[in-house]
Design an enzyme around this catalytic site. Sequence first.
Site, PDB file in Angstrom:
ATOM      1  N   ASN A 107      -3.947   3.745  -5.538  1.00 42.35           N
ATOM      2  CA  ASN A 107      -4.253   2.320  -5.351  1.00 42.35           C
ATOM      3  C   ASN A 107      -4.889   1.764  -6.620  1.00 42.35           C
ATOM      4  O   ASN A 107      -5.059   2.483  -7.606  1.00 42.35           O
ATOM      5  CB  ASN A 107      -5.161   2.132  -4.127  1.00 42.35           C
ATOM      6  CG  ASN A 107      -6.436   2.938  -4.266  1.00 42.35           C
ATOM      7  OD1 ASN A 107      -7.224   2.697  -5.167  1.00 42.35           O
ATOM      8  ND2 ASN A 107      -6.634   3.914  -3.397  1.00 42.35           N
ATOM      9  N   ASP A 124      -5.479   6.532   2.730  1.00 42.65           N
ATOM     10  CA  ASP A 124      -5.455   6.715   4.188  1.00 42.65           C
ATOM     11  C   ASP A 124      -4.281   7.588   4.607  1.00 42.65           C
ATOM     12  O   ASP A 124      -4.308   8.226   5.646  1.00 42.65           O
ATOM     13  CB  ASP A 124      -5.310   5.347   4.879  1.00 42.65           C
ATOM     14  CG  ASP A 124      -6.486   4.440   4.580  1.00 42.65           C
ATOM     15  OD1 ASP A 124      -7.618   4.943   4.604  1.00 42.65           O
ATOM     16  OD2 ASP A 124      -6.275   3.234   4.313  1.00 42.65           O
ATOM     17  N   LYS A 161      10.242  18.791  -8.474  1.00 43.98           N
ATOM     18  CA  LYS A 161      10.462  17.354  -8.652  1.00 43.98           C
ATOM     19  C   LYS A 161      11.655  16.904  -7.794  1.00 43.98           C
ATOM     20  O   LYS A 161      12.716  17.538  -7.822  1.00 43.98           O
ATOM     21  CB  LYS A 161      10.731  17.056 -10.134  1.00 43.98           C
ATOM     22  CG  LYS A 161      10.842  15.581 -10.417  1.00 43.98           C
ATOM     23  CD  LYS A 161      11.260  15.301 -11.836  1.00 43.98           C
ATOM     24  CE  LYS A 161      11.659  13.835 -11.953  1.00 43.98           C
ATOM     25  NZ  LYS A 161      12.366  13.542 -13.168  1.00 43.98           N
ATOM     26  N   PHE A 188     -17.771   0.783   2.120  1.00 46.18           N
ATOM     27  CA  PHE A 188     -17.195  -0.423   1.526  1.00 46.18           C
ATOM     28  C   PHE A 188     -15.964  -0.807   2.324  1.00 46.18           C
ATOM     29  O   PHE A 188     -15.235   0.073   2.794  1.00 46.18           O
ATOM     30  CB  PHE A 188     -16.790  -0.170   0.065  1.00 46.18           C
ATOM     31  CG  PHE A 188     -17.882  -0.496  -0.917  1.00 46.18           C
ATOM     32  CD1 PHE A 188     -19.034   0.257  -0.956  1.00 46.18           C
ATOM     33  CD2 PHE A 188     -17.754  -1.564  -1.799  1.00 46.18           C
ATOM     34  CE1 PHE A 188     -20.048  -0.032  -1.855  1.00 46.18           C
ATOM     35  CE2 PHE A 188     -18.754  -1.876  -2.694  1.00 46.18           C
ATOM     36  CZ  PHE A 188     -19.913  -1.107  -2.726  1.00 46.18           C
ATOM     37  N   LYS A 244     -15.522  -1.881  11.251  1.00 48.93           N
ATOM     38  CA  LYS A 244     -15.639  -0.600  10.507  1.00 48.93           C
ATOM     39  C   LYS A 244     -17.079  -0.066  10.554  1.00 48.93           C
ATOM     40  O   LYS A 244     -17.297   1.142  10.709  1.00 48.93           O
ATOM     41  CB  LYS A 244     -15.190  -0.841   9.055  1.00 48.93           C
ATOM     42  CG  LYS A 244     -14.976   0.404   8.235  1.00 48.93           C
ATOM     43  CD  LYS A 244     -14.274   0.076   6.918  1.00 48.93           C
ATOM     44  CE  LYS A 244     -14.202   1.270   5.996  1.00 48.93           C
ATOM     45  NZ  LYS A 244     -13.576   0.998   4.707  1.00 48.93           N
TER      46      LYS A 244
END
Length: 395
Positions: A208, A277, A287, A321, A335
């Site tokens: 991310n 997640d 590969k 966070f 949360k």
Amino acid sequence: MSKKNVVIGVTGGVAVYKALDVISRLKKKDINVDVIMTKSACEFITPLSFQSLSQNAVIKNMFDEPKVFEIQHISLAKKADVLVVVPATANIIGKVANGIADDMLSTTIMATNAKVIFAPAMNTNMYNNPIVKENIKKLKSYGYEFINPSSGRLACGDVGDGKLADTEEIAEMILSHLHEPKDLVGKKVLVTAGPTRANIDPVRFLTNRSTGKMGYAIAEEARDRGAEVVLVSGPTSIKAPLGVKIIKVETNEEMLNAVKAEFDTSDIVVKSAAVSDYKPKTYSDKKIKKGPGNLNIELERDNDILKELGTLKKHQILVGFAAESNDVIENAHIKLKKKNLDYIVANNIIESNAGFGSDTNRVTVINRDGKEISLDNMSKRLVGHELFNMILNNK
Ligand SMILES: Cc1cc2nc3c(=O)[nH]c(=O)nc-3n(C[C@H](O)[C@H](O)[C@H](O)COP(=O)(O)O)c2cc1C
């Protein structure tokens, strides 16, 4: 707040000129700097440069007639909030380790109650000499601090340890010591930062946009307030803060294991990392070759580290966070409860000048009672400052 005073001791090595940059950085922060030069240091650079940058007369000789009626080595020893020897020769380290006070610098070091920091710089063989090593060990045992030299090409042409640490890092370390308040002394703060990677094959991974800036800023704030800090970091390009134990990890699993190993002994745990997640259900150890059609990768849930910590929590204050793109506050409240947190820091990642990669952030902190405290857009470091203020004042 009254001006802080730093005494810089300059000894005779080739890296002498780099001390000028340290002084310049301190002056930019409005810190008063007094310089003591050894006789050898004056062979490398004249005191005039140090006098010009520090805007104070340089002290060289213990027996010079004092400008004002005070005994200079005692007055500087008392005045110093921090005394830093940069560069520190093998000679000054050896003298202080053995109680020798035969010039202005060694005498002032002996007479001060302030924190003394050495930034050594010398030839690799000198630095690796067991006598120097022993002297450093001895001084550390008495509470003297060292900013380790780096490795590289030295002035003498040798390659190895002994190169003066980066001047930016030296200044950062000094500023950290001068920082007030020191209200996290005796506390251990565990911080996670950056992204994690979920590997698809030896070449590819899912990740991310987290850069780690938020977590690194929190770690620095905790360090400057006196905490023992452990920073568990996913892959980032940010320089590791000095004076912080850094554990580098890549995957969710590695982050979970590193955090669990430090959790029991931590007082405050701030989980600012953007942990994946989901991960590919199967990892291909070869590969994956390009084929004619689409490629579907099935993803499965990865560990929920925050939730796991919420169940393990005993005395720890646990801060999570929430990086959201919509319904930020509502999702953060959910949360907070679901993961048994004490605080949650909610930020909107699509707002400009906030979220991933930005040096600033606009957050709302929600405490365990559901009370919301919205902060203005501010530097990530200041977000860390406000967060610890809330934690320590039980807000
Ligand atoms: C050209 C030159 C470079 C030197 N560089 C270093 C050095 O980088 N580190 C060091 O420990 N000593 C170095 N020395 C040796 C010191 O100057 C010497 O040990 C001196 O006694 C140190 O005195 P002081 O610690 O009082 O400044 C160097 C000497 C010369 C002549």
